[in-house]
Design an enzyme around this catalytic site. Structure first.
Site, PDB file in Angstrom:
ATOM      1  N   ARG A 106     -10.694   3.435  14.208  1.00 55.64           N
ATOM      2  CA  ARG A 106     -12.041   2.882  14.414  1.00 55.64           C
ATOM      3  C   ARG A 106     -11.876   1.773  15.437  1.00 55.64           C
ATOM      4  O   ARG A 106     -11.305   0.715  15.142  1.00 55.64           O
ATOM      5  CB  ARG A 106     -12.616   2.362  13.091  1.00 55.64           C
ATOM      6  CG  ARG A 106     -13.874   1.563  13.281  1.00 55.64           C
ATOM      7  CD  ARG A 106     -14.598   1.293  11.986  1.00 55.64           C
ATOM      8  NE  ARG A 106     -15.273   2.472  11.487  1.00 55.64           N
ATOM      9  CZ  ARG A 106     -16.209   2.470  10.540  1.00 55.64           C
ATOM     10  NH1 ARG A 106     -16.568   1.333   9.985  1.00 55.64           N
ATOM     11  NH2 ARG A 106     -16.772   3.589  10.141  1.00 55.64           N
ATOM     12  N   HIS A 133     -19.684   8.731  16.198  1.00 51.88           N
ATOM     13  CA  HIS A 133     -19.229   8.638  14.806  1.00 51.88           C
ATOM     14  C   HIS A 133     -19.207  10.066  14.228  1.00 51.88           C
ATOM     15  O   HIS A 133     -20.022  10.418  13.377  1.00 51.88           O
ATOM     16  CB  HIS A 133     -20.171   7.726  14.011  1.00 51.88           C
ATOM     17  CG  HIS A 133     -19.615   7.261  12.699  1.00 51.88           C
ATOM     18  ND1 HIS A 133     -18.349   7.584  12.258  1.00 51.88           N
ATOM     19  CD2 HIS A 133     -20.163   6.494  11.710  1.00 51.88           C
ATOM     20  CE1 HIS A 133     -18.145   7.039  11.072  1.00 51.88           C
ATOM     21  NE2 HIS A 133     -19.218   6.373  10.721  1.00 51.88           N
ATOM     22  N   GLN A 136     -19.053  10.979  10.374  1.00 46.34           N
ATOM     23  CA  GLN A 136     -20.327  10.754   9.696  1.00 46.34           C
ATOM     24  C   GLN A 136     -21.243  11.961   9.880  1.00 46.34           C
ATOM     25  O   GLN A 136     -21.870  12.431   8.924  1.00 46.34           O
ATOM     26  CB  GLN A 136     -20.989   9.490  10.260  1.00 46.34           C
ATOM     27  CG  GLN A 136     -22.290   9.131   9.581  1.00 46.34           C
ATOM     28  CD  GLN A 136     -22.100   8.758   8.124  1.00 46.34           C
ATOM     29  OE1 GLN A 136     -21.260   7.935   7.805  1.00 46.34           O
ATOM     30  NE2 GLN A 136     -22.850   9.379   7.228  1.00 46.34           N
ATOM     31  N   ASP A 228     -30.389   4.274  11.217  1.00 50.71           N
ATOM     32  CA  ASP A 228     -29.152   3.491  11.140  1.00 50.71           C
ATOM     33  C   ASP A 228     -29.536   2.036  11.431  1.00 50.71           C
ATOM     34  O   ASP A 228     -30.669   1.759  11.840  1.00 50.71           O
ATOM     35  CB  ASP A 228     -28.138   4.030  12.174  1.00 50.71           C
ATOM     36  CG  ASP A 228     -26.787   3.320  12.115  1.00 50.71           C
ATOM     37  OD1 ASP A 228     -26.503   2.643  11.100  1.00 50.71           O
ATOM     38  OD2 ASP A 228     -26.011   3.425  13.092  1.00 50.71           O
ATOM     39  N   CYS A 268     -26.499   6.393   7.272  1.00 51.34           N
ATOM     40  CA  CYS A 268     -25.032   6.447   7.177  1.00 51.34           C
ATOM     41  C   CYS A 268     -24.472   5.326   6.307  1.00 51.34           C
ATOM     42  O   CYS A 268     -23.366   5.446   5.792  1.00 51.34           O
ATOM     43  CB  CYS A 268     -24.426   6.389   8.566  1.00 51.34           C
ATOM     44  SG  CYS A 268     -24.924   4.911   9.487  1.00 51.34           S
ATOM     45  N   ARG A 296     -18.629  12.023   2.345  1.00 54.79           N
ATOM     46  CA  ARG A 296     -17.600  11.637   3.319  1.00 54.79           C
ATOM     47  C   ARG A 296     -16.219  12.039   2.788  1.00 54.79           C
ATOM     48  O   ARG A 296     -15.366  12.493   3.544  1.00 54.79           O
ATOM     49  CB  ARG A 296     -17.636  10.118   3.573  1.00 54.79           C
ATOM     50  CG  ARG A 296     -18.853   9.607   4.321  1.00 54.79           C
ATOM     51  CD  ARG A 296     -18.867  10.037   5.778  1.00 54.79           C
ATOM     52  NE  ARG A 296     -17.692   9.634   6.508  1.00 54.79           N
ATOM     53  CZ  ARG A 296     -17.530   8.462   7.129  1.00 54.79           C
ATOM     54  NH1 ARG A 296     -18.503   7.575   7.118  1.00 54.79           N
ATOM     55  NH2 ARG A 296     -16.406   8.194   7.786  1.00 54.79           N
TER      56      ARG A 296
HETATM   57  N1  NVA Z   1     -24.020   2.124  14.132  1.00 57.51           N
HETATM   58  C1  NVA Z   1     -23.274   1.488  13.078  1.00 57.51           C
HETATM   59  C2  NVA Z   1     -22.679   2.512  12.173  1.00 57.51           C
HETATM   60  C3  NVA Z   1     -21.934   1.964  10.990  1.00 57.51           C
HETATM   61  C4  NVA Z   1     -21.296   3.037  10.158  1.00 57.51           C
HETATM   62  C5  NVA Z   1     -22.191   0.613  13.698  1.00 57.51           C
HETATM   63  O1  NVA Z   1     -21.577   1.044  14.676  1.00 57.51           O
HETATM   64  O2  NVA Z   1     -21.983  -0.499  13.222  1.00 57.51           O
HETATM   65  N1   CP Z   2     -20.893   5.067   7.325  1.00 56.05           N
HETATM   66  C1   CP Z   2     -19.731   4.436   7.546  1.00 56.05           C
HETATM   67  O1   CP Z   2     -18.939   4.818   8.410  1.00 56.05           O
HETATM   68  O2   CP Z   2     -19.493   3.394   6.715  1.00 56.05           O
HETATM   69  P1   CP Z   2     -18.330   2.316   6.832  1.00 56.05           P
HETATM   70  O3   CP Z   2     -18.626   1.480   8.034  1.00 56.05           O
HETATM   71  O4   CP Z   2     -18.392   1.564   5.552  1.00 56.05           O
HETATM   72  O5   CP Z   2     -17.021   3.046   7.013  1.00 56.05           O
END
Ligand code: NVA
Ligand code: CP
Length: 310
Positions: A106, A133, A136, A228, A268, A296
């Protein structure tokens, strides 16, 4: 450069059939887990998980997935690695991939994730970048399939930021023949390149992709209403401006009423009640957000074993 390693950096790394196979396998893993049937397909294998951003679902679902598959996962915080002190991603990739069997990362910049993959001798999974992502989106499609019993021909309305989650949904939905209508404020629309690729796929699967700015128009006839956060990880300094720009894009029960009677609400997570969605909707009967979150785990198992050729 390392070649011939299968990675999962984007939904676009999977063909339509490949994606449908992952969804089918996810169902099998969910059944096996429910029946407490052993499924140690990755016995003694190790997943290295690099995190430059926080995570609840991705971290824990991957770790539990590896444990239940008979392997193990190691959490590698970006700043606890030499990466945090400037060691090149390429050197990190070459080193880590000589210890572990698969990597998940990540990272902020998508290009860095691709650099990790290019230099890794083991599969690399995208656990979220600023652009995409994909894990997801796989869980989301699996959840929709569970609830609606089909994917092709359905309509998903995505209201809010045209971000990483929106991009992967556009790729996934267009690949399986789902219509997508996005409504975002001006300048928060999904990226042109992603939309063009999704539209090209949609032509093949006879789906419709619409990008607009009107939430009410987007949710008309929708089977799935998705949102989101308005402020993604790394955008905290823009919070004030973003919350102002996203006024009018919150999912509330009035908006849900415009969608189909049996429309489901998806997110998500993590969610901010009162910002992108009201508590009434996310905690209400049409919400499937915790089924989505649970899934997930099952979809991650399916993705992991697929990368090992199962
Ligand atoms: N768009 C959000 C998704 C979190 C799972 C982010 O990137 O923070
Ligand atoms: N939806 C998702 O990826 O959640 P986290 O940021 O908690 O991993």
């Amino acid at each position: 450069m390392v070649e011939e390693v299968r990675h999962f950096t984007s939904i676009q790394d999977l063909s339509k059939d490949g994606l449908l196979r992952v969804l089918e396998k996810s169902g099998s893993f969910k059944e096996m887990a429910a029946e407490e049937e052993s499924h140690e397909y990755l016995y003694q294998r190790t997943l290295g998980m690099i995190f430059a951003k926080p995570s609840t679902r991705t971290r824990v679902s991957f770790e539990v997935a590896m444990t239940e598959l008979g392997g193990r996962a190691i959490y590698l915080g970006w700043d606890t690695l030499q990466l945090g002190r400037g060691e090149p991603i390429s050197d990190t990739a070459k080193t880590l991939s000589s210890y572990v069997d698969v990597l998940m990362a990540r990272i902020f910049e998508h290009e860095k994730l691709l650099e990790l993959a290019r230099n890794s001798s083991v599969p690399v999974i995208n656990g979220l970048t600023d652009l995409l992502h994909p894990c997801q989106a796989v869980a989301d499609l699996f959840t929709i399939l569970e609830v609606k019993d089909r994917l092709a021909g359905l309509k998903l309305a995505y209201i809010g930021d045209g971000n990483n989650v929106c991009h992967s949904l556009l790729f996934g939905a267009s690949k399986v023949g789902m219509d997508v209508s996005v409504a975002s404020p001006t300048s928060y629309a999904p990226e042109d390149g992603v939309v063009e690729d999704a539209k090209a796929q949609a032509r093949e699967t006879e789906a419709d992709i619409n990008i607009g700015e009107d939430p009410e128009e987007a949710v008309k006839g929708a089977d799935v209403v998705y949102t989101d956060v308005f402020v993604s990880m790394g955008q905290e300094e823009e919070r004030k401006r973003r919350l102002k720009d996203f006024e009018g894009f919150r999912i509330n029960s009035g908006l849900m009423e415009i969608a189909k009677d049996d429309a489901i609400f998806m997110h998500c997570l993590p969610a901010h009640r009162g910002e992108e969605v009201t508590a009434e909707v996310i905690d209400g009967p049409s919400s499937v957000v915790f089924q989505q979150a649970e899934n997930r785990l099952h979809t991650e198992k399916a993705l992991l074993v697929s990368l090992f050729g199962y």
